[in-house]
Write a protein that holds these residues in place. Structure first.
Motif, PDB file in Angstrom:
ATOM      1  N   LEU A   1       0.834  -1.209   0.000  1.00  0.00           N
ATOM      2  CA  LEU A   1       0.000   0.000   0.000  1.00  0.00           C
ATOM      3  C   LEU A   1       0.862   1.251   0.000  1.00  0.00           C
ATOM      4  O   LEU A   1       0.489   2.265  -0.608  1.00  0.00           O
ATOM      5  N   ALA A   2       2.039   1.190   0.652  1.00  0.00           N
ATOM      6  CA  ALA A   2       2.956   2.332   0.579  1.00  0.00           C
ATOM      7  C   ALA A   2       3.407   2.556  -0.857  1.00  0.00           C
ATOM      8  O   ALA A   2       3.484   3.701  -1.333  1.00  0.00           O
ATOM      9  N   ILE A   3       3.677   1.457  -1.576  1.00  0.00           N
ATOM     10  CA  ILE A   3       4.083   1.588  -2.981  1.00  0.00           C
ATOM     11  C   ILE A   3       2.937   2.166  -3.808  1.00  0.00           C
ATOM     12  O   ILE A   3       3.148   3.004  -4.699  1.00  0.00           O
ATOM     13  N   VAL A   4       1.701   1.727  -3.502  1.00  0.00           N
ATOM     14  CA  VAL A   4       0.540   2.268  -4.224  1.00  0.00           C
ATOM     15  C   VAL A   4       0.440   3.771  -4.014  1.00  0.00           C
ATOM     16  O   VAL A   4       0.205   4.539  -4.958  1.00  0.00           O
ATOM     17  N   ILE A   5       0.649   4.210  -2.765  1.00  0.00           N
ATOM     18  CA  ILE A   5       0.588   5.649  -2.490  1.00  0.00           C
ATOM     19  C   ILE A   5       1.679   6.382  -3.259  1.00  0.00           C
ATOM     20  O   ILE A   5       1.442   7.439  -3.860  1.00  0.00           O
ATOM     21  N   ALA A   6       2.897   5.815  -3.281  1.00  0.00           N
ATOM     22  CA  ALA A   6       3.997   6.469  -3.989  1.00  0.00           C
ATOM     23  C   ALA A   6       3.712   6.544  -5.480  1.00  0.00           C
ATOM     24  O   ALA A   6       3.966   7.565  -6.122  1.00  0.00           O
ATOM     25  N   VAL A   7       3.171   5.459  -6.053  1.00  0.00           N
ATOM     26  CA  VAL A   7       2.851   5.461  -7.487  1.00  0.00           C
ATOM     27  C   VAL A   7       1.776   6.488  -7.786  1.00  0.00           C
ATOM     28  O   VAL A   7       1.859   7.245  -8.768  1.00  0.00           O
TER      29      VAL A   7
END
Lengths: 100, 168
Positions: free
Chosen positions: A77-83
């Motif tokens: 989910l952190a990666i989703v936020i960054a993307v």
């Protein structure tokens, strides 16, 4: 007693639904949810075999699967936020930075 | 519990479980998908209790339906997107192929399970699957993986903060 086959068939159905979701859905978050579904299907298989053989080891493995799923959800989910912050979209078809 | 009663309970939990899981991929709004997933996780906890995995059923509600899904909902609310654009997009050849591939996987696995023949459950003692029994196993035979789990969670927390934060 419900035979173990019923639980295994149920896990197969759950896994297939998750797999279909991963390849069909375009929203990154829903794809993540479907991965969680597949992990739960694996857990159900572990517990069914554990119950069927009277051996508790499957419960320990299912516990570890849950812990790894929690870690995966946090990082994913952190990666989703960054993307989303850099691209402004959650559509997996439009995030093609690694394509060429 | 008699055999018939147990079978009835199994179906009572299994049918909403499959319906909830199907709702995840049918729903167009990600919030609806998340709610559907929570419902299916609760029914899966019921299936775990039927398998006398009481600790795992408790953890399922606590960890999945509680922690992970709250995280999901929080991120969905944070990233408000127009979900219509996903719904309106053309269905691609790859998606159709993927759906048929999932059906193929289902057929292969169900065939393999039915070829196994009936697998009756073994009789287990009252200790099976309780917090005491599983906890003892985790702290003796699986002590090292258990400690590694705590390290993994710590690394995941730090990694999530580093990835999601703009400037540190």
């Amino acid at each position: 007693m419900v035979p173990a086959n019923y639980y295994l068939a149920l896990a197969a159905v759950l896994f297939s639904i998750g797999l279909a979701g991963v390849v069909v859905k375009r929203n990154m978050l829903v794809v993540f949810m479907c991965i969680e579904l597949m992990l739960n299907a694996a857990n159900l298989t572990f517990l069914a075999f554990s119950r069927q053989s009277g051996n508790l080891n499957g419960h320990a493995i299912a516990f570890f699967v849950m812990a790894v799923a929690a870690a995966e959800a946090a990082v994913g989910l952190a990666i989703v936020i960054a993307v989303f912050r850099t691209r402004g979209t959650l559509n997996v078809d439009e995030v093609t930075a690694l394509k060429n | 519990m008699s055999d018939t009663a147990e079978m009835v309970v199994f179906w009572i939990f299994a049918v909403p479980l499959i319906a909830g899981a199907a709702g995840v991929i049918v729903a167009r709004n990600p919030v609806n998908a998340a709610i559907s997933l929570v419902v299916s996780f609760f029914f899966l906890a019921g299936i775990y209790i039927l398998l006398t995995a009481h600790l795992l059923a408790f953890l399922q509600v606590l960890v999945y339906a509680g922690a992970i899904m709250v995280l999901f909902l929080f991120v969905i609310m944070l990233l408000t997107t127009k979900d219509e654009e996903y719904a309106r997009g053309r269905v691609k050849l790859m998606q159709v192929g993927g759906a048929f591939g999932a059906l193929g996987v289902l057929a292969v696995v169900v065939k393999a399970v039915s070829d196994l023949g009936p697998m009756p459950m073994r009789l287990v003692g009252p200790e099976f699957g309780t917090v005491k029994a599983v906890g003892r196993l985790l702290y003796t035979q699986y002590l090292l993986p258990f400690e590694a789990t705590s390290l993994l969670l710590l690394v995941a927390i730090v990694g999530a903060v580093v990835v999601a934060k703009q400037r540190i």
